[in-house]
Design a protein around this motif. Structure first.
Motif, mmCIF file in Angstrom:
data_model
loop_
_atom_site.group_PDB
_atom_site.id
_atom_site.type_symbol
_atom_site.label_atom_id
_atom_site.label_comp_id
_atom_site.label_asym_id
_atom_site.label_seq_id
_atom_site.Cartn_x
_atom_site.Cartn_y
_atom_site.Cartn_z
ATOM 1 N N LEU A 60 3.444 1.353 4.582
ATOM 2 C CA LEU A 60 5.092 2.017 4.569
ATOM 3 C C LEU A 60 5.352 2.202 2.971
ATOM 4 C CD1 LEU A 60 6.951 0.455 7.690
ATOM 5 C CD2 LEU A 60 5.662 2.821 7.518
ATOM 6 N N SER A 61 4.116 2.146 2.307
ATOM 7 C CA SER A 61 3.642 2.557 0.319
ATOM 8 C C SER A 61 4.831 3.328 0.563
ATOM 9 C CB SER A 61 2.935 1.809 -0.143
ATOM 10 O OG SER A 61 2.901 2.320 -1.271
ATOM 11 N N SER A 62 4.801 4.063 -0.996
ATOM 12 C CA SER A 62 5.026 5.093 -1.274
ATOM 13 C C SER A 62 3.859 6.271 -2.061
ATOM 14 C CB SER A 62 5.768 4.950 -2.280
ATOM 15 O OG SER A 62 5.760 4.339 -3.216
ATOM 16 N N VAL A 63 2.782 5.420 -1.929
ATOM 17 C CA VAL A 63 1.084 6.134 -2.273
ATOM 18 C C VAL A 63 0.748 5.698 -0.532
ATOM 19 C CG1 VAL A 63 -1.085 6.093 -3.228
ATOM 20 C CG2 VAL A 63 1.787 5.121 -5.004
ATOM 21 N N LYS A 64 -0.297 6.566 -0.606
ATOM 22 C CA LYS A 64 -1.025 6.544 0.562
ATOM 23 C C LYS A 64 -1.853 6.621 0.330
ATOM 24 C CE LYS A 64 -3.036 9.979 3.871
ATOM 25 N NZ LYS A 64 -2.534 11.719 4.111
ATOM 26 N N ARG A 65 -2.834 5.013 0.954
ATOM 27 C CA ARG A 65 -4.386 4.732 0.706
ATOM 28 C C ARG A 65 -5.252 4.104 1.714
ATOM 29 N NH1 ARG A 65 -0.925 1.315 -1.716
ATOM 30 N NH2 ARG A 65 -0.731 1.911 -4.002
ATOM 31 N N ILE A 66 -6.316 4.459 1.785
ATOM 32 C CA ILE A 66 -7.427 3.411 3.089
ATOM 33 C C ILE A 66 -7.050 2.502 2.503
ATOM 34 C CG2 ILE A 66 -9.168 3.670 3.683
ATOM 35 C CD1 ILE A 66 -9.443 6.872 2.721
ATOM 36 N N TYR A 67 -7.364 1.456 3.610
ATOM 37 C CA TYR A 67 -7.849 0.306 3.448
ATOM 38 C C TYR A 67 -8.419 -0.719 4.203
ATOM 39 C CZ TYR A 67 -2.893 -0.454 1.314
ATOM 40 O OH TYR A 67 -1.602 0.022 0.874
ATOM 41 N N CYS A 68 -9.795 -0.368 3.192
ATOM 42 C CA CYS A 68 -11.387 -1.002 4.309
ATOM 43 C C CYS A 68 -11.558 -2.508 4.700
ATOM 44 C CB CYS A 68 -12.420 -0.365 4.251
ATOM 45 S SG CYS A 68 -13.764 -0.065 5.477
ATOM 46 N N LEU A 69 -11.656 -2.880 6.121
ATOM 47 C CA LEU A 69 -12.363 -4.646 5.580
ATOM 48 C C LEU A 69 -12.981 -4.419 6.540
ATOM 49 C CD1 LEU A 69 -8.728 -6.537 6.828
ATOM 50 C CD2 LEU A 69 -9.131 -5.406 5.368
ATOM 51 N N THR A 70 -13.737 -5.496 6.509
ATOM 52 C CA THR A 70 -15.234 -6.094 6.810
ATOM 53 C C THR A 70 -14.423 -7.633 6.907
ATOM 54 O OG1 THR A 70 -16.758 -7.251 4.884
ATOM 55 C CG2 THR A 70 -16.694 -4.718 6.123
#
Length: 362
Positions: A162-172
């Motif tokens: 819900l941040s004002s900035v859109k991102r991709i978070y990728c976990l391994t």
């Protein structure tokens, strides 16, 4: 020499002409750095690349799916990659990073934990944020990790997307059991959870045909059949391919010498077929390749009835088609009253599970 003056918080710092300022996040690959004196910063590192290595299992389609969904979403997208070591998570991560750069997204790698890391990441513009071996760097406080505090829950608000900035978070993740219950099975935080399974016989054959073109066809087939009996990861296959490229190499000799001994139990589906056509089955964890002269015992249940079966791994029959059978004459059976059952099964077979054929086709 031209000086650059940067003012922040009422303080003016003077830098030489090596300093460059940017209005947008420069494209590249960065690692998060922290020092107690200067706080958080980004250090530019070499890009994560795939190189010329062939991709197996249709994983390029999975990468395309991630970025197609990200383009359609109006919020951040979470992707969790889980599975044992050596089965392709790192390669897939490099594929995701390469695709991100093609889309104009900088790549940020987080490899250490410090207070304030969440606030720093949330200050970044649109990018791909990678948290490799997430449960190791940020322990959930279970299984005796660290001081018992849960370092994963600090990310919950960030992963909510819900941040004002859109991102991709990728976990391994190597072990999902060590991941916070607030992250697993929560598609609002991680839309995708891509589970990496061990390669099945078809992938093993194709890999060895590509990587060991001089290997004898019958030896490649022996490896493929062996993969139905024991789990082989890509690190194992890379070592096997190297050996099979040598003239007159036999897999039966290679497997004895290579450092690929199975020390962790595998999961097998055990099926006992009875004369009346009924099948009793159970999934059991065991290691068939260590201490082969020591008996293994498992329980098979059918409704309220149980039988306990014991066998010695060295007595197992490995069929050419990859099937594993326990000779009935070498099988010891007791019912739930510790007595020998009146009717014996006609066959007892074991099938290795946890391969690509049983997963999501990654």
């Amino acid at each position: 020499m031209t000086s650059t003056y940067i003012e922040a918080g009422g303080h003016v710092r003077v830098y030489d002409d090596a300093v460059r300022t940017h209005q947008v996040f420069p494209l590249g690959t960065y690692r998060v750095h922290f020092s107690s004196k200067e706080g958080f910063s980004l250090v530019k590192i070499d890009d994560l690349t795939v190189g010329t290595e062939r991709i197996y299992g249709g994983r390029d389609r999975k990468v395309a799916k991630i970025f197609r969904s990200y383009a359609l979403a109006d919020r951040s997208l979470g992707v969790m990659l889980s599975g044992d070591k050596g089965i392709g998570k790192s390669l897939f991560l490099r594929m995701v990073a390469a695709a991100a750069r093609e889309q104009g997204l900088p790549v940020v790698i987080v490899s250490e934990d410090h207070d304030g890391i969440v606030e720093f990441l949330d200050s970044l513009d649109e990018c791909l944020i990678v948290l490799d071996e997430f449960e190791k760097i940020f322990p959930a406080g279970r299984r005796g990790h660290g001081d018992g505090s849960n370092r994963q829950n600090q990310f919950l608000s960030l992963f909510d997307g819900l941040s004002s900035v859109k991102r991709i978070y990728c976990l391994t993740v190597n072990d999902v059991a060590d991941v916070s219950t607030y992250l697993v099975n929560r598609p609002g935080r991680f839309h995708y959870h891509m589970r990496f399974e061990y390669p099945g016989p078809e992938e093993v054959r194709q890999y060895l045909l590509d990587q060991a073109p001089n290997a004898a066809p019958e030896e490649i087939e022996n490896v493929a059949l062996f993969s139905r009996r024991a789990r082989l990861n890509y690190d194992h296959l890379r070592a096997i391919a190297f050996e099979l490229e040598q003239p007159e190499t036999l897999f039966s000799e290679v497997v004895e010498d290579l450092n690929i001994k199975s020390i962790e139990p595998s999961t097998y589906r055990i099926e006992a077929r009875f004369p009346d056509g009924k099948v009793w089955s159970e999934e059991v964890e065991m290691n068939l390749f260590e201490r082969g002269d020591v008996g293994r015992t498992f329980e098979l249940r059918n409704g309220t009835r149980s039988i306990f079966a014991s066998f010695v791994p060295k007595d197992l029959i490995f069929e050419p088609d990859g099937g594993i059978f326990v000779p009935i004459t070498r099988l010891e059976l007791l019912d739930d009253e510790d007595e020998e059952p009146e009717i014996y099964p006609t066959s007892v077979g074991l099938t290795l599970i946890g391969q690509a054929a049983y997963g999501f086709g990654l």
